[in-house]
Structure formats: structure tokens, C-alpha cells
Design a protein around this motif. Structure first.
Motif, PDB file in Angstrom:
ATOM      1  N   HIS A 122      -2.751  48.976 -10.664  1.00 61.42           N
ATOM      2  CA  HIS A 122      -1.500  49.024  -9.743  1.00 61.42           C
ATOM      3  C   HIS A 122      -0.665  47.747  -9.744  1.00 61.42           C
ATOM      4  N   VAL A 123      -0.702  46.789 -10.815  1.00 63.95           N
ATOM      5  CA  VAL A 123       0.155  45.660 -10.994  1.00 63.95           C
ATOM      6  C   VAL A 123       1.584  46.109 -11.414  1.00 63.95           C
ATOM      7  N   PHE A 124       1.650  47.304 -11.906  1.00 55.00           N
ATOM      8  CA  PHE A 124       2.916  47.770 -12.478  1.00 55.00           C
ATOM      9  C   PHE A 124       3.709  48.523 -11.050  1.00 55.00           C
ATOM     10  N   GLU A 125       3.061  48.698 -10.269  1.00 55.40           N
ATOM     11  CA  GLU A 125       3.806  49.261  -9.178  1.00 55.40           C
ATOM     12  C   GLU A 125       4.928  48.380  -8.335  1.00 55.40           C
ATOM     13  N   ARG A 126       5.856  48.919  -7.871  1.00 54.60           N
ATOM     14  CA  ARG A 126       6.898  48.070  -7.200  1.00 54.60           C
ATOM     15  C   ARG A 126       6.284  47.386  -6.120  1.00 54.60           C
ATOM     16  N   PHE A 127       6.536  46.107  -5.774  1.00 53.50           N
ATOM     17  CA  PHE A 127       6.068  45.327  -4.549  1.00 53.50           C
ATOM     18  C   PHE A 127       4.499  45.152  -4.502  1.00 53.50           C
ATOM     19  N   TYR A 128       3.930  45.457  -5.819  1.00 58.59           N
ATOM     20  CA  TYR A 128       2.345  45.087  -5.732  1.00 58.59           C
ATOM     21  C   TYR A 128       2.154  44.073  -5.995  1.00 58.59           C
ATOM     22  N   ARG A 129       1.271  43.233  -5.178  1.00 60.17           N
ATOM     23  CA  ARG A 129       0.880  42.006  -5.406  1.00 60.17           C
ATOM     24  C   ARG A 129      -0.646  41.831  -5.328  1.00 60.17           C
ATOM     25  N   VAL A 130      -1.371  41.055  -6.024  1.00 60.20           N
ATOM     26  CA  VAL A 130      -2.873  40.759  -5.961  1.00 60.20           C
ATOM     27  C   VAL A 130      -3.146  40.304  -4.808  1.00 60.20           C
ATOM     28  N   ASP A 131      -2.653  38.844  -4.636  1.00 55.62           N
ATOM     29  CA  ASP A 131      -2.744  38.036  -3.614  1.00 55.62           C
ATOM     30  C   ASP A 131      -1.553  37.804  -2.796  1.00 55.62           C
ATOM     31  N   THR A 132      -1.360  38.644  -1.948  1.00 57.13           N
ATOM     32  CA  THR A 132      -0.190  38.526  -0.957  1.00 57.13           C
ATOM     33  C   THR A 132       0.093  37.015  -0.484  1.00 57.13           C
ATOM     34  N   ALA A 133      -0.818  36.484   0.067  1.00 57.88           N
ATOM     35  CA  ALA A 133      -0.471  35.358   0.652  1.00 57.88           C
ATOM     36  C   ALA A 133       0.038  34.257  -0.206  1.00 57.88           C
ATOM     37  N   ARG A 134      -0.767  34.019  -1.373  1.00 58.51           N
ATOM     38  CA  ARG A 134      -0.174  33.116  -2.371  1.00 58.51           C
ATOM     39  C   ARG A 134       1.124  33.581  -2.822  1.00 58.51           C
ATOM     40  N   ALA A 155       9.890  50.869   3.692  1.00 62.16           N
ATOM     41  CA  ALA A 155       8.851  49.920   4.357  1.00 62.16           C
ATOM     42  C   ALA A 155       8.732  48.647   3.599  1.00 62.16           C
ATOM     43  N   ASP A 156       8.428  48.761   2.453  1.00 65.08           N
ATOM     44  CA  ASP A 156       8.291  47.524   1.533  1.00 65.08           C
ATOM     45  C   ASP A 156       9.500  46.634   1.719  1.00 65.08           C
ATOM     46  N   VAL A 157      10.684  47.288   1.491  1.00 67.38           N
ATOM     47  CA  VAL A 157      11.770  46.421   1.732  1.00 67.38           C
ATOM     48  C   VAL A 157      11.929  45.467   3.192  1.00 67.38           C
ATOM     49  N   ALA A 158      11.585  46.455   3.972  1.00 67.25           N
ATOM     50  CA  ALA A 158      11.589  45.821   5.178  1.00 67.25           C
ATOM     51  C   ALA A 158      10.704  44.766   5.525  1.00 67.25           C
ATOM     52  N   HIS A 159       9.577  45.132   4.940  1.00 68.39           N
ATOM     53  CA  HIS A 159       8.581  44.078   4.886  1.00 68.39           C
ATOM     54  C   HIS A 159       8.869  42.766   4.246  1.00 68.39           C
TER      55      HIS A 159
END
Ligand SMILES: Nc1ncnc2c1ncn2[C@@H]1O[C@H](COP(=O)(O)OP(=O)(O)O)[C@@H](O)[C@H]1O
Ligand SMILES: [Mg+2]
Length: 374
Positions: free
Chosen positions: A316-328, A156-160
């Protein structure tokens, strides 16, 4: 459970039938033995004892022997009948209980095979072996469920991640085709940017897969922790000065060496510095430090005076695809994989990594603890 999942059955004869046959066989052998003893050996012994006690009257002897024979037949017959009935009852009860537990395991296994990863078996309470079987089965099912969940999330993350650049590229190409968009240097830059983002995503995915592979190979060399920091700082010096960010190294005194793979550790510190640079505005500072922990490990710290990480995001920051500020991050191009790679590589070195922040606007700190060279 309305699925048509059924456990696969082996041979035709069930456990109950086998147990009944086995018990009947045992009772049969016992019966024949008892009958032989009671019919042949018993009367001979009895006769000898009777004569030995001085009973001379032939009529009395015949009568006593007759009585002995019928008493023997009665007790042997009764004993056998009761034994047979009991063993049949025990066989049936045992077979039912064992059969029920095995059936539960077989059904759960069939459910797992059909993709139902929530299938579990109850503890049968039939002794240590069966309980151990149920426990290991449930542990296995749990593992399968976890990796299935991970797989789905990853896809799902890769697709996103793919969607945005691919959609942007598509839209620009359509615009070019329709003549709505001109092929100006600006347009080319956008297209190239989106292409680069896809390349970076592919590289990140390959890197995280390599780093998280079980038993990832690290070619460790004894290294002075200060040297690691100095070369990492040198690698970002140009970018830092262009961004107006000061990078300094606080060397630790009298530190033991650490065993690290230089390339991989360059990647670890590079990812951390990359993040620090990205989140620290001009005029800020990044500090690389090496020190000793109370547990005698070597601690490498990368801290900055940048935007910091809100407390709820820290775990959560060490999880794959985790971003705090996704837009930025999206405009910055980060795919949220950098810290996942950091953690995987640090753990491959037998170390541990953790992130800290005093809150938004107050900077972030990442600590890596490495076991000292032994
Ligand atoms: N030094 C830092 N300061 C502030 N936030 C950070 C810092 N390092 C990491 N983060 C946050 O953690 C998230 C995950 O980092 P990372 O895995 O490197 O992904 P990426 O850099 O691709 O976004 C980042 O999106 C960012 O929000
Ligand atoms: Mg990053």
C-alpha cells in the motif's frame, strides 16, 4: 429499487409496434403479389396447359378451371393467414426480448446518471452485438464506480489532512487572544510549522495531480544511470551528514543509457532519499545502486538500514496518503504522497517501481526498473 429513476423515452412508437407494422407490410406485399399471380397469371397458364393436353369438352374445361381457381384461392388465403399470424407472433416475441434488454440498459444508464454506480445490466443473450453492448456498458459503469470511489477517498483524505494543522492554528490563535498563550518564539515556531505543513500539503497535492494526469509530459534526455544517482546523492549530502547517515553510491558497469526527464527524476530520487533519511537513525547508511536486470532493464535501487516497512503495509505504500505510522509521520510532516508521486512519475517514464523490506528494523529497499534506451 425504490428510486424514481426512469429511462428517458424517445419517440412514442415502441419497438413492438414498429416490428408489427413492418411484418404486416411485408405480408401485405407478399399477399398482393400472390393474389395477382393466382388471380391473373395462374388461370391463363392453367387454361393454356389444359387446352394443350387436348381437353376439348367446354363443360370439363369450365369445371377444371373453377376447381383451379378455388384451390388457388384457398391455398393463397391459407398461406397468407398462417404467414401473417406467424409473423405477428414472431414480431411480438422478438420485440419483447429486444425491448427487455434495451429497457435494462436504459434503466441502468438512468441509475448511473442518478449516481447509482452499482447499476449493471445482465447479458441479454440476443446475439454478439447485444452481448457486446452489455459488456461495454458494465465496463463503463465499473470505471465510473472506481473513479467515484477514488474521488470520495481523496476528498476524505484531504479533509483529514487539513483538519489537524487548521485545528492547531485555531487553538493557538484562541489561546493568544485569551492571553493563555504568550507570543514567544516557541509559539511562533509552532504556528509557522503548521502553516508550512499546509503549504506542503498544497504543494504535494498539486504535484501528485500533475504527476498522475493522463499523458503527463516528460522531457526525456539520454542519461547515464550512474549520473542520476550521483546527483541525487549530492543533493542530500548536507542533510545526511547532519543526520549522521552515510550515503553511498554503487555505480553499475557498462549500463545502457536511460531516457529520463532530469527534473522529474530528481524529484523521484529526492522523495526516496527523503523517506530513507527520515526512517534511518544516526549511524545508519543509505545505498544508491544501478544495475542491470535479467530482462535487460536498468534497475535503480535506493536501500537503507533504517526502520523498515512491515510486510502488510508494503503493497500500500505507493497509494496516495498512505502512511505506515500515521502518528509518527504527522510530527515528521509527511503527508503520504511522496511515493504516489514516485510511482506516477516512474510509470510516466515507462518504468516500474516496487518496495521491499525484510521487516521492521531491517531496512527498506525501493527498486525502479527503467527500460533501456532503444
Ligand atoms: N525508506 C523507508 N523506510 C521505512 N518506511 C518507509 C520508507 N519509505 C516509505 N516508508 C513508509 O511508506 C509511507 C509512504 O511514504 P510516502 O508516500 O513517501 O509518504 P510520507 O513520506 O509523506 O509519509 C511512509 O509513511 C512510511 O511509513
Ligand atoms: Mg515521503
Amino acid at each position: 429499487m425504490s428510486t424514481s429513476v426512469r429511462p428517458v423515452r424517445g419517440g412514442r412508437t415502441g419497438l413492438a409496434a414498429r416490428l408489427v407494422v413492418a411484418f404486416t407490410l411485408v405480408m401485405g406485399v407478399a399477399g398482393v403479389t400472390a393474389w395477382l399471380v393466382a388471380g391473373f397469371a395462374g388461370p391463363v397458364l392453367f387454361h393454356r396447359h389444359l387446352v394443350g393436353t387436348g381437353v376439348a369438352d367446354p363443360a370439363a374445361v369450365v369445371h377444371a378451371e373453377e376447381a383451379f381457381r378455388s384451390a388457388s384461392a384457398l391455398s393463397v388465403g391459407l398461406g397468407l393467414a398462417v404467414g401473417l399470424a406467424t409473423s405477428l407472433a414472431v414480431a411480438v416475441v422478438l420485440a419483447r426480448r429486444v425491448g427487455r434488454s434495451l429497457h435494462a440498459v436504459a434503466t441502468a444508464a438512468a441509475l448511473l446518471a442518478a449516481g447509482r454506480f452499482d447499476a449493471r445490466v445482465p447479458t441479454p443473450r440476443l446475439g454478439a452485438e447485444f452481448d457486446a453492448l452489455a459488456t461495454s456498458f458494465n465496463a463503463m459503469a465499473g470505471q465510473l464506480a472506481d473513479s467515484e470511489q477514488l474521488r470520495r477517498r481523496l476528498l476524505a483524505d484531504v479533509a483529514h489532512e487539513l483538519r489537524t494543522p487548521v485545528a492547531t492554528l485555531g487553538a493557538y490563535l484562541d489561546g493568544l487572544e485569551d492571553g493563555v498563550v504568550e507570543l514567544e518564539p516557541q509559539t511562533i515556531a509552532v504556528l509557522r510549522d503548521q502553516g508550512a505543513r499546509l503549504t506542503r500539503l498544497a504543494d504535494d497535492l498539486a504535484a501528485v495531480t500533475r504527476a498522475e494526469a493522463p499523458g503527463v509530459q516528460v522531457a526525456r534526455v539520454r542519461t547515464d544511470p550512474n549520473d542520476l544517482l550521483l546527483s541525487a546523492a549530492a543533493a542530500v549530502a548536507d542533510r545526511a551528514s547532519a543526520a549522521g547517515v552515510l550515503v553511498r553510491v554503487e555505480r553499475g558497469d557498462g549500463l545502457p543509457g536511460v531516457l529520463v526527464d532530469h527534473d522529474r527524476f530528481g524529484q523521484v530520487l529526492g522523495n526516496l532519499l527523503d523517506n530513507a533519511l527520515r526512517h534511518t537513525p544516526a549511524g545508519g547508511a543509505i545505498t544508491l545502486a544501478a544495475a542491470r536486470t535479467p530482462e535487460r532493464a536498468v534497475r535503480l535501487t535506493v536501500s537503507d538500514t533504517g526502520s523498515g516497512i512491515p510486510a502488510e503495509h508494503l503493497p500500500h505504500v505507493f497509494e496516495r496518503f498512505y502512511r505506515v505510522d500515521t502518528a509518527r509521520s504527522r510530527t515528521d510532516g509527511g503527508s503520504g504522497i511522496g511515493l504516489a508521486i514516485v510511482r506516477a512519475l516512474v510509470e510516466a517514464h515507462g518504468g516500474r517501481v516496487a518496495a521491499f523490506s525484510d521487516g521492521p528494523g531491517r531496512g527498506a529497499r525501493v527498486e525502479i526498473d527503467l527500460p533501456p534506451e532503444s
